[in-house]
Design an enzyme around this catalytic site. Structure first.
Site, PDB file in Angstrom:
ATOM      1  N   ASP A 185      90.292 -80.139 -57.553  1.00 45.08           N
ATOM      2  CA  ASP A 185      90.323 -80.398 -58.989  1.00 45.08           C
ATOM      3  C   ASP A 185      91.757 -80.305 -59.499  1.00 45.08           C
ATOM      4  O   ASP A 185      92.670 -79.895 -58.774  1.00 45.08           O
ATOM      5  CB  ASP A 185      89.423 -79.399 -59.730  1.00 45.08           C
ATOM      6  CG  ASP A 185      87.966 -79.502 -59.294  1.00 45.08           C
ATOM      7  OD1 ASP A 185      87.457 -80.637 -59.236  1.00 45.08           O
ATOM      8  OD2 ASP A 185      87.366 -78.455 -59.007  1.00 45.08           O
ATOM      9  N   HIS A 202      88.520 -85.843 -55.167  1.00 45.57           N
ATOM     10  CA  HIS A 202      87.977 -85.073 -56.288  1.00 45.57           C
ATOM     11  C   HIS A 202      86.645 -84.401 -55.953  1.00 45.57           C
ATOM     12  O   HIS A 202      86.124 -83.627 -56.763  1.00 45.57           O
ATOM     13  CB  HIS A 202      87.817 -85.962 -57.527  1.00 45.57           C
ATOM     14  CG  HIS A 202      88.269 -85.297 -58.793  1.00 45.57           C
ATOM     15  ND1 HIS A 202      88.079 -83.953 -59.043  1.00 45.57           N
ATOM     16  CD2 HIS A 202      88.923 -85.783 -59.886  1.00 45.57           C
ATOM     17  CE1 HIS A 202      88.567 -83.653 -60.236  1.00 45.57           C
ATOM     18  NE2 HIS A 202      89.098 -84.745 -60.758  1.00 45.57           N
TER      19      HIS A 202
END
Length: 461
Positions: A436, A432
């Site tokens: 995304d 992350h």
């Protein structure tokens, strides 16, 4: 005239700086033939046997089992006849030279003496039976190749250890029989022979992607004696298992994992493979597995979303131009990730051949460091175990990993009507820091589109 020659820790790959001696297959006083394995070496990625490049007698062991040393460190001393030295290959060093010494330094003599005493004490404590059942990867591979039951062989090595010569002699004697498992108390791998179905072909599990045999059960090697009255026993953590633990801990500690899943209709893909698999087997000599199609779909999606093929570098994100796909392959005692180099330049047939080759080398314990290096994205075939959902750990330092789950038939609503379709899930773990939900959602959607676009007109070449 005789001379002593050092055998040094080789540089098995450019990135290798050190390695661990797993076990010595020869002991001081043993005669050594050219190219005969003398010890087993472990690295973070693979284990390998170190063959002798000279013929002679092992005089001293300079590095004991379990020790990790840098590349170029002298491991042992072999005594050779001077007149034979001219024809024997010299001991290679990392820079391509050779090492030859008339005698070991005094500190090495002391060091070797201590190790020799320790090795002797350990052999005495464990007993011959313990040494007998510590099979080397080469012995296990050879036994599997000839369907030999290792428990039926009398070992001639140190402490009753079974050597490759013992296995070959057993096979040549005509006494070889299909392996039926290890001796009592030793947990080994099990493998069942596929049973023919009514149509004469192999019976294939419907829950897996392409299983024609029961998956092997992970085996462990029990060290030492079980304590009477205790309801537990201890297993030594091997260097390979320790490396896996270190890498997994680094991945989950440094990488903020996120996860998503998408469902795929692969009915047309199943029909395509069923149509082509027999002819492909006859033509290429390898199986046309679903994994080749999965990898092709993932690679084509990466080409559309290059950010998936990247690593985190604190102040930068490094996007790799080459697409090298790692394949997570489980063995009896570890997980190996061999790499398909330049996967974007291969068609489905080429991917199938390479997958078969890497799988064979993994089963036979013949993977090299070159086979394991350079991966930029990993694909894991958890569906081969019948899994329908999984949450994989990212292969550090890559940005993501995809798992291909089991193909199962399910009722699906199409145009307000119920139809039976072959369905599968694709699961993605992502870093992350780099990726995304939006980009990964689009990436998985593209993988889904690629898989569902396969049809009876799809070309393999």
């Amino acid at each position: 005239m005789k001379k002593l020659t050092e055998v040094v820790m080789p540089q098995l790959a450019e990135s290798l700086v050190s390695a661990t001696i797993d076990k010595w297959l020869k002991q001081p006083g043993d005669s050594i033939e050219m190219y005969e394995p003398i010890c087993e070496i472990l690295t973070d990625k693979v284990n390998a046997e170190l063959p002798a490049t000279i013929q002679g007698t092992l005089i001293r062991i300079l590095v004991g089992a379990g020790e990790t040393v840098p590349v170029g460190t002298p491991l042992c001393l072999i005594e050779v006849h001077e007149e034979g030295a001219g024809t024997a290959a010299p001991t290679a060093t990392p820079n391509g030279g050779s090492v030859s010494t008339p005698a070991a330094p005094a500190r090495n003599n002391d060091r070797a003496a201590v190790r020799a005493q320790g090795a002797a004490a350990e052999a005495g404590a464990d007993g011959n039976d313990h040494m007998r059942y510590r099979y080397s990867p080469a012995v296990q591979s050879l036994a599997a190749e000839h369907n030999v039951n290792l428990s039926a062989i009398e070992g001639t090595g140190l402490g009753g250890r079974i050597t490759r010569k013992d296995v070959l002699a057993f096979v040549e004697s005509g006494r070889g029989a299909r392996a039926t498992g290890m001796a009592a108390g030793i947990v080994g791998s099990t493998q069942q022979t596929p049973q023919p179905n009514k149509s004469g072909g192999e019976q294939v599990r419907s829950s897996g992607l392409h299983l024609s045999e029961t998956p092997r059960i992970p085996g462990v090697e029990v060290q030492g004696q079980q304590v009477p009255g205790r309801s537990e026993y201890f297993i030594d953590v091997t260097p390979v298992r320790n490396a896996i633990a270190r890498n997994m801990r680094q991945s989950v500690t440094e990488i903020p994992h996120a996860w998503m899943m998408m469902e795929v209709d692969v009915t047309n893909l199943v029909s395509l493979r069923n149509k082509l698999k027999d002819d492909f087997k006859k033509r290429e000599g390898v199986n046309l597995t679903y994994l080749a199609f999965w990898v092709k779909a993932v690679v084509n999606a990466i080409k559309d979303f290059p950010i998936m093929n990247s690593v985190w570098a604190v102040d930068k994100i490094i996007v790799k131009r080459d697409i090298h796909i790692g394949l997570a392959v489980g063995t009896e005692d570890a997980v190996k990730v061999p790499v398909i180099k330049n996967a974007d330049q291969k068609n489905i047939a080429g991917l199938a051949r390479e997958i078969e080759d890497l799988a064979r080398k993994t089963r036979e314990g013949k993977l090299t460091l070159a086979d394991m290096e350079g991966g930029t994205f990993t694909v894991n075939n958890t569906g081969s175990f019948g899994s329908i959902l999984s949450y994989p750990i990212i292969n550090y330092p890559q940005a993501a990993i995809v798992t291909c789950e089991s193909i199962v038939k399910r009722p699906v609503v199409i145009n307000d009507m119920i139809a039976v379709r072959s369905m599968a899930n694709i699961c993605l773990s992502l870093d992350h820091r780099i990726l995304d939900g939006v980009i990964c959602g689009r990436f998985l959607q593209r993988v889904k589109e690629n898989l569902e676009s396969f049809n009876l007109e799809t070309k393999l070449y």
